[in-house]
Motif scaffolding. Structure first.
Motif, mmCIF file in Angstrom:
data_model
loop_
_atom_site.group_PDB
_atom_site.id
_atom_site.type_symbol
_atom_site.label_atom_id
_atom_site.label_comp_id
_atom_site.label_asym_id
_atom_site.label_seq_id
_atom_site.Cartn_x
_atom_site.Cartn_y
_atom_site.Cartn_z
ATOM 1 N N ASP A 608 49.624 13.347 -2.635
ATOM 2 C CA ASP A 608 49.770 13.000 -4.044
ATOM 3 C C ASP A 608 51.190 12.499 -4.259
ATOM 4 N N PHE A 609 51.433 11.871 -5.388
ATOM 5 C CA PHE A 609 52.784 11.450 -5.734
ATOM 6 C C PHE A 609 52.937 11.534 -7.245
ATOM 7 N N ILE A 610 54.184 11.634 -7.687
ATOM 8 C CA ILE A 610 54.474 11.703 -9.114
ATOM 9 C C ILE A 610 55.762 10.932 -9.347
ATOM 10 N N THR A 611 55.805 10.119 -10.387
ATOM 11 C CA THR A 611 56.963 9.268 -10.637
ATOM 12 C C THR A 611 57.910 9.943 -11.622
ATOM 13 N N LYS A 612 59.192 9.660 -11.436
ATOM 14 C CA LYS A 612 60.220 10.181 -12.340
ATOM 15 C C LYS A 612 60.383 9.231 -13.521
ATOM 16 N N PRO A 613 60.624 9.754 -14.725
ATOM 17 C CA PRO A 613 60.630 11.183 -15.099
ATOM 18 C C PRO A 613 59.215 11.737 -15.155
ATOM 19 N N PHE A 614 59.094 13.052 -14.946
ATOM 20 C CA PHE A 614 57.768 13.658 -14.892
ATOM 21 C C PHE A 614 57.736 14.910 -15.760
ATOM 22 N N SER A 615 56.538 15.326 -16.064
ATOM 23 C CA SER A 615 56.331 16.551 -16.840
ATOM 24 C C SER A 615 56.230 17.724 -15.872
ATOM 25 N N THR A 616 56.986 18.780 -16.158
ATOM 26 C CA THR A 616 56.926 19.958 -15.281
ATOM 27 C C THR A 616 55.550 20.609 -15.345
ATOM 28 N N THR A 617 54.895 20.507 -16.488
ATOM 29 C CA THR A 617 53.536 21.053 -16.587
ATOM 30 C C THR A 617 52.596 20.303 -15.658
ATOM 31 N N GLU A 618 52.706 18.979 -15.665
ATOM 32 C CA GLU A 618 51.883 18.177 -14.756
ATOM 33 C C GLU A 618 52.204 18.508 -13.302
ATOM 34 N N LEU A 619 53.501 18.692 -13.012
ATOM 35 C CA LEU A 619 53.909 19.024 -11.646
ATOM 36 C C LEU A 619 53.290 20.347 -11.211
ATOM 37 N N ARG A 620 53.341 21.359 -12.074
ATOM 38 C CA ARG A 620 52.758 22.662 -11.718
ATOM 39 C C ARG A 620 51.260 22.546 -11.472
ATOM 40 N N VAL A 621 50.578 21.804 -12.335
ATOM 41 C CA VAL A 621 49.123 21.664 -12.186
ATOM 42 C C VAL A 621 48.781 20.955 -10.883
ATOM 43 N N ARG A 622 49.518 19.878 -10.580
ATOM 44 C CA ARG A 622 49.249 19.150 -9.334
ATOM 45 C C ARG A 622 49.504 20.035 -8.120
ATOM 46 N N LEU A 623 50.604 20.802 -8.159
ATOM 47 C CA LEU A 623 50.910 21.686 -7.039
ATOM 48 C C LEU A 623 49.854 22.775 -6.894
ATOM 49 N N LYS A 624 49.391 23.316 -8.024
ATOM 50 C CA LYS A 624 48.352 24.353 -7.969
ATOM 51 C C LYS A 624 47.077 23.790 -7.342
ATOM 52 N N ASN A 625 46.699 22.585 -7.741
ATOM 53 C CA ASN A 625 45.496 21.974 -7.166
ATOM 54 C C ASN A 625 45.647 21.746 -5.665
ATOM 55 N N LEU A 626 46.819 21.273 -5.254
ATOM 56 C CA LEU A 626 47.056 21.043 -3.829
ATOM 57 C C LEU A 626 47.016 22.352 -3.041
ATOM 58 N N VAL A 627 47.639 23.413 -3.600
ATOM 59 C CA VAL A 627 47.654 24.712 -2.910
ATOM 60 C C VAL A 627 46.245 25.290 -2.827
ATOM 61 N N ASP A 628 45.489 25.231 -3.936
ATOM 62 C CA ASP A 628 44.117 25.749 -3.913
ATOM 63 C C ASP A 628 43.275 24.999 -2.882
ATOM 64 N N THR A 629 43.416 23.679 -2.855
ATOM 65 C CA THR A 629 42.666 22.889 -1.872
ATOM 66 C C THR A 629 43.075 23.254 -0.450
ATOM 67 N N PHE A 630 44.374 23.463 -0.238
ATOM 68 C CA PHE A 630 44.873 23.831 1.088
ATOM 69 C C PHE A 630 44.315 25.182 1.533
ATOM 70 N N HIS A 631 44.290 26.143 0.600
ATOM 71 C CA HIS A 631 43.747 27.459 0.947
ATOM 72 C C HIS A 631 42.255 27.369 1.255
ATOM 73 N N LEU A 632 41.531 26.549 0.484
ATOM 74 C CA LEU A 632 40.104 26.380 0.762
ATOM 75 C C LEU A 632 39.899 25.723 2.135
ATOM 76 N N GLN A 633 40.758 24.768 2.457
ATOM 77 C CA GLN A 633 40.657 24.129 3.775
ATOM 78 C C GLN A 633 40.936 25.136 4.891
ATOM 79 N N GLN A 634 41.909 26.037 4.651
ATOM 80 C CA GLN A 634 42.195 27.060 5.657
ATOM 81 C C GLN A 634 41.002 27.993 5.835
ATOM 82 N N GLN A 635 40.391 28.404 4.712
ATOM 83 C CA GLN A 635 39.204 29.260 4.804
ATOM 84 C C GLN A 635 38.072 28.534 5.529
ATOM 85 N N LEU A 636 37.913 27.266 5.191
ATOM 86 C CA LEU A 636 36.864 26.487 5.845
ATOM 87 C C LEU A 636 37.144 26.361 7.343
#
Length: 896
Positions: A608-636
């Protein structure tokens, strides 16, 4: 471009060519007429020597020709002549040719030397008039006609030699004239085409240049307007910030105060950049004014050095300032001199490593003030020195550069120096350091004009800028001090903020995020925003990001695109290339929003990528989605590992079951095999006993009988050898070797293994082509045929009554793409409800203890491994037919 563009251009070219040709033909026509007017009367000199008796007559003819030529010259200037210029060309040559031919006719005809006049006319046509090829041929024909008419009254036969000579030279001259005119017209046309295109290109360049000038003017006006518009909201941001820091900063929480200081620092940097851009625009437009005032050089120099001293100490760089004591107060623009020194000092500190030295000196060289800033930094290569004062130029334009900046500092220095009538020079050696030398006009205070008002010394401006931060002061004074403060915010980070952080341990519980950014303020900000939900690991350059990713194996990586050592794209590629980190999600931070950059980021492997300036809320949501997907991939991945292990166990179990089924088949065949082996052994034993008796009583008859007995013994042992060979093949452990097998051989082998079960009980009918072959594993196909034959014998045994004898048919069929082996029996068949399940493992219709239900399942798997298939057709109570379908070409064997 419109469709009529080329047509319009062609029409424009034709009009221009016609206009040029008209002007050229009229000009050359006038010149030709003038020559006729002058040269024809001048021919009287020739008449005096050649035909003195006809001087008066010829002079009258010559005058008449000149008068007519004059009239023709005047006709060129009329509107008729301008329109019909092509009609005026040929008569210019015909007019003198007519009068010269008249003179030839009244003198000696072919013997007259005046034929040379006609040659001169032809040469004049070639040199002056330059007609077209058609006009030249017409004029040549008329001149030759005049000459023939002039010679006709005379006896040409008597003067044929001279006549032929004259005609020969006239014709030859005419050919040269026509050829010369043709070549000239071609060259003239090409020249006109080039001049026309050159003119068009020049006009296009002038139009383009005018557009560029206009665009440059618009750009400068835009920069001035946008910079001015940016300063207003920026001032409104910095004003309350300074109020908060002064009034409530000490009472605020450390995190809040840090954020306020961070906002102020970056706001000042932005204000300095805007001020620099505005100055460049003023310099370019010529609106920059010189505010000459008395400046105490020594005090200004030390004030500037004190202003940057903190930055130098932080970076462990020694800073020295030395001024010639003879230099006192000079008249110059103090503000511009201050900015020049600050820009050069910050530039020197930026490129000087810890332990180095930066030195500032001021001296007088006759009528010039000489300021020198030298450092022991990295230096500049000789190839790059000519470009360092260019606007927006940087020595390192890559995305891995270590130092920030936009490349306007040195350009601004050069223009600020030159606007004051000075000059700047630079010398440098790579690895040794750089020295900037500034030369300004030296004007002492007492040398100023007496009519100028007294001005106060402005050398203490740095001190005022440092201490005057009272927002309640006058608006103009406060804004001036704010701009001065902005000059003191360097574009380089403090050394302690760029030291690589070292994490010795990471607590568990929260997901880990690795933040890689070379900008300390951005690193601090991201850490403050993400530390509540993540364990934050920091990296200040690309190389450290790669090392820490491999060391701590974070759950997600936030990486800036432009970093020293290695860029964000290189970090992404290396992380994807390493086995331990190739699946870690990565989010790229970039200030570029163009499509090319986005594609480059995603192509490098970023999730994923995000352009500056960015919203910290958007950044947190994107990071959460990436982490959740990563954990699901690890479980898989873990589930896949478990499934793979289970499949391996199932494969091993299946191999064991196949082996067990094979042993069970051997068990069922054992009684018959023992019987088959005992029979030939008994024959051998009996034969040996008879041979022994015959040896005791030898004779001729006994010898013949002994040979027959030996033949029986040999046949018995051959039969045992075949049975043992079939058993060895059937139980051979190699189940992956694919070879070319004749179908007849494998069928005979299977029947031989089961001979005790079908001989004298079941009729076997074989119909197999002799040349039919299959690509298969001999052992496994033998097992398939044995299983099918055993099932056929079982169904035939269960069926008590037959309309015909119990029979098994084995046929071989060659198709275009497949080779078929068909096994059919006339047993009791398969019931419709059992037909879909007969290839399922452990399914059996036999009584308990009569089979495990793996025979047909194993056959199905073996045929799949060979790239073929097994098909079944059956009608209950009548027949069963199994078809083994093999591909004609060998397939890659797939083990079970």
């Amino acid at each position: 471009m419109s469709a009529d563009g080329p047509a319009r251009r062609e029409e424009e070219f034709e009009q221009a060519f016609i206009a040029s040709e008209r002007q050229e033909r009229i000009r050359s026509g006038k010149v030709a007429c003038a020559l006729v007017m002058v040269l024809m009367p001048a021919g009287i000199i020739l008449d005096l020597f050649v035909y003195p008796g006809r001087v008066l007559e010829f002079f009258q003819l010559r005058l008449l020709c000149s008068v007519l030529a004059g009239a023709w010259w005047a006709l060129h200037k009329t509107s008729f002549g301008q329109r019909h210029y092509q009609l005026l060309g040929i008569p210019i040559a015909i007019l003198p040719a007519f009068f010269i031919s008249w003179m030839i006719a009244v003198t000696e005809g072919p013997a007259s030397p005046y034929y040379a006049g006609l040659i001169l006319i032809l040469l004049a046509v070639n040199a002056i008039v330059h007609w077209t090829t058609g006009e030249s041929l017409l004029a040549l024909a008329v001149l030759h006609l005049f000459y023939f008419v002039a010679c006709s009254p005379w006896p040409i036969a008597q003067e044929k030699g001279i006549f032929f000579n004259n005609v020969y030279f006239l014709v030859l001259t005419g050919i040269i004239v026509v050829t010369g005119n043709y070549l000239y017209n071609q060259l003239h046309f090409r020249e006109f085409v080039l001049r026309f295109e050159l003119g068009q290109n020049r006009r296009a360049l002038e139009a383009t240049n005018q557009k560029l000038v206009e665009l440059d003017r618009i750009k400068s006006r835009f920069f001035a307007n946008i910079s001015h518009e940016l300063r207003t909201p920026l001032t409104l941001l910095l004003t309350p910030l300074q109020s908060l820091i002064q009034e409530r900063g000490s009472a605020s929480e450390p995190e809040v105060r840090q954020l306020l200081l961070m906002m102020q620092s970056n706001g000042m940097r932005l204000l300095k950049l805007i001020n620099d851009l505005l100055d460049l625009v003023r310099l370019e437009s010529g609106k920059m004014e010189i505010n000459a005032e008395p400046v105490e050089v020594n005090r200004l120099l030390h004030g500037v050095v004190n202003a940057v001293k903190k930055t130098a100490e932080d970076r462990a760089i020694r800073l020295e300032a030395m001024a010639d004591p003879t230099i006192t107060t000079v008249v110059t623009d103090g503000d511009k001199l201050e900015r020049i020194l600050l820009n050069l000092l910050f530039n020197a500190l930026k490129f000087t490593p810890a332990g180095g030295m930066v030195q500032v000196t001021a001296a007088r060289d006759k009528s010039e003030l000489v300021l020198e800033i030298s450092d022991t930094g990295t230096g500049i290569s000789q190839e790059q020195l000519p470009f360092i004062f260019d606007r927006f130029w940087q020595a390192d334009n890559s995305s891995q550069r270590k130092n920030q900046g936009v490349g306007i500092g040195l350009a601004l220095v050069k223009e600020l120096v030159e606007i004051q009538g000075g000059k700047v020079a630079v010398t440098s050696e790579v690895g040794e350091g750089t020295q900037f030398s500034i030369r300004l006009p030296y004007q002492e205070l007492e040398h100023r004009s007496s009519d100028r008002p007294e001005e106060t010394d402005s050398s203490a401006r740095i001190d005022l800028a440092l201490v005057s931060t009272d927002v309640n002061a006058g608006a103009d004074k406060w804004l001036e001090n704010l701009n001065r403060q902005a000059e003191l915010y360097p574009s380089l980070s403090l050394l302690r903020e760029t030291i690589r952080p070292v994490e010795t341990s990471i607590r568990s519980g929260q997901p880990r995020v690795l933040i890689a950014d070379d900008e300390p303020d951005m690193l601090k900000y991201l850490k403050s925003q993400l530390s509540l939900n993540f364990q934050v690991i920091e990296a200040v350059d690309g190389q450290q990001a790669i090392e820490k990713a491999s060391q701590f194996l974070p759950d997600v990586i936030v990486c800036d695109m432009m970093m020293p050592e290695k860029s964000g794209l290189e970090v992404c590629r290396e992380i994807r290339a390493r086995t331990s980190t190739q699946s870690v999600p990565l989010l790229m931070l970039t200030a570029r929003a163009d499509e090319e950059t986005k594609l480059a980021v995603l192509s490098a492997g970023a999730n994923d990528f995000i352009t500056k300036p960015f919203s910290t809320t958007e950044l947190r949501v994107r990071l959460k989605n990436l982490v959740d997907t990563f954990h699901l991939q690890q479980q898989l991945a873990r589930q896949n590992q478990i499934l793979e292990a289970t499949i391996e166990q199932l494969k091993e179990t299946e191999v064991q079951l196949v082996h067990t089924e094979k042993l069970a088949s051997l068990g069922r065949m054992s009684a018959g095999l023992i019987h088959e082996i005992n029979n030939p052994l008994n024959y051998a034993k009996t034969g040996l006993y008879i041979l022994r008796k015959m040896i005791e009583s030898p004779g001729q008859e006994e010898k013949a009988d002994s040979l027959e007995v030996l033949q029986d013994v040999q046949e018995g042992f051959d039969r045992i050898d075949r049975i043992v060979s079939d058993l060895r093949t059937f139980t051979h452990p190699n189940v992956t070797q694919i070879e070319k097998i004749p179908v007849t051989e494998v069928v005979i082998s299977a029947l031989r293994l089961l001979s005790h079960e079908w001989q004298n009980r079941v009729r076997i009918e074989k119909e197999i082509p002799k040349d039919q072959i299959i690509w298969a594993n001999r052992n496994q196909i033998t097992q398939v045929l044995v299983n099918l034959l055993q099932n056929a014998l079982y169904t035939l045994e269960k069926k008590r009554t037959f309309e015909t004898a119990a029979t098994i048919w084995i046929r071989g069929v060659q198709e275009y793409s497949d080779s078929l082996v068909i096994v059919r029996d006339n047993g009791e068949g398969i019931s419709p409800e059992n037909l879909p399940k007969i290839f399922d493992p452990f399914f059996t219709s036999k009584e308990v203890g009569e089979g495990m239900g793996l025979g047909l399942s194993i056959c199905y798997r073996i045929m799949q491994q060979h790239g073929g298939c097994i098909e079944v057709q059956s009608e209950f109570g009548l027949y069963s037919e199994f078809t083994l379908r093999f591909p004609q070409t060998p397939k890659c064997f797939t083990a079970a």
